[in-house]
Enzyme design. Structure first.
Site, mmCIF file in Angstrom:
data_model
loop_
_atom_site.group_PDB
_atom_site.id
_atom_site.type_symbol
_atom_site.label_atom_id
_atom_site.label_comp_id
_atom_site.label_asym_id
_atom_site.label_seq_id
_atom_site.Cartn_x
_atom_site.Cartn_y
_atom_site.Cartn_z
ATOM 1 N N GLU A 1 0.823 -1.223 0.000
ATOM 2 C CA GLU A 1 0.000 0.000 0.000
ATOM 3 C C GLU A 1 0.850 1.263 0.000
ATOM 4 O O GLU A 1 0.462 2.294 0.555
ATOM 5 C CB GLU A 1 -0.982 -0.026 1.189
ATOM 6 C CG GLU A 1 -1.952 -1.193 1.120
ATOM 7 C CD GLU A 1 -2.923 -1.258 2.290
ATOM 8 O OE1 GLU A 1 -3.027 -0.265 3.040
ATOM 9 O OE2 GLU A 1 -3.576 -2.315 2.468
ATOM 10 N N GLU B 1 -5.321 -7.842 -0.872
ATOM 11 C CA GLU B 1 -6.146 -7.548 0.311
ATOM 12 C C GLU B 1 -7.464 -6.967 -0.160
ATOM 13 O O GLU B 1 -7.481 -6.067 -1.001
ATOM 14 C CB GLU B 1 -5.496 -6.503 1.233
ATOM 15 C CG GLU B 1 -4.486 -6.999 2.217
ATOM 16 C CD GLU B 1 -4.042 -5.885 3.158
ATOM 17 O OE1 GLU B 1 -4.917 -5.125 3.637
ATOM 18 O OE2 GLU B 1 -2.842 -5.759 3.405
#
Length: 248
Positions: free
Chosen positions: A70, A174
């Site tokens: 991320e 995710e």
């Protein structure tokens, strides 16, 4: 296959990985930085753990390792606004090289930004290289249904092109809908999108043992559990038991 994410603490401030109060953290752990030796020690502990993962016969267990994820956002100390592209790539290379030096040969490395990239070029802006990365993916979560569907389609379209360009498998590394309050989320939101793309897997986030209402997979009696069974039974999904049958 085991997937291991690493939310490593901030080595400069001593706080957690979400501490973005200082923009020099990545620089401090790279070669020549004040925290370089300290961080190498942290990497060595990771290496020791990875090397310890063996079967009863002494065979190392493969692990999909997903550090520095991320990074296209700025909520971790290695994020977009906290380091340069060159520093981020150097962080990856240092991590990979240290694992190699310590004899860690049971890892597959995953590169997974969020949904911020709008093009293939933006997705690959901080890509550390095919010699390091084994799998490419992205992370995203549902908060508003239509926006989530749009983000999935946009990012999966980009990711499919990236996978072909690099010759790498792709995945949703995710995702999820916290507490899964939608009784048909699995078959009416997630499945219609993911079934259109050549992804290798989907990972929904954890069911937390220490936080109430922080879970992403259903349990018996949970409102979406019957729909999850339908998701499992769908011909386009594969679970561990399905794969085992292929090899039996």
């Amino acid at each position: 296959m085991v997937s291991l994410s690493w939310h490593v603490d901030n080595p400069l401030t001593g706080k957690d990985s979400w501490d973005v109060s200082d923009t020099t953290v990545v620089a401090s752990v790279l070669s020549g930085g004040a925290n370089h030796q300290k961080f190498l020690g942290w990497l060595d502990k990771v290496a020791d753990f990875m090397n310890s993962l063996t079967t009863d016969k002494g065979v190392k267990v493969p692990v999909l390792f997903r550090p520095w994820h991320e990074h296209s956002g700025s909520w971790f100390w290695w994020g977009q606004n906290l380091c340069t592209a060159a520093q981020y790539k150097a962080l990856w290379k240092m991590t990979y090289d240290r694992m190699q030096e310590k004899g860690v040969n049971n890892l597959l490395y995953a590169y997974s930004p969020g949904t911020e990239p709008q093009t293939v070029e933006e997705y690959l802006e901080r890509y550390p290289g095919n010699d390091i990365i084994d799998l490419v993916g992205f992370d995203t979560y549902q908060f508003e249904r239509q926006k989530y569907i749009d983000q999935l389609n946009k990012s999966l379209t980009i990711l499919t092109e990236v996978g072909k360009k690099l010759g790498k498998p792709i995945a949703i590394t995710e995702t999820g809908f916290e507490t899964i309050p939608d009784a048909t989320w699995w078959t009416e939101t997630l499945l219609p999108v993911i079934s259109q793309y050549p992804i290798s897997y989907v990972l929904v986030w954890r069911n937390a043992r220490e936080k109430d209402n922080h879970y992403y997979a259903p349990y018996p009696g949970q409102v979406s559990a019957p729909d999850f069974v339908k998701f499992y039974q769908n011909s386009k999904t594969l679970f561990v038991r399905d794969i085992k049958k292929l090899y039996d």
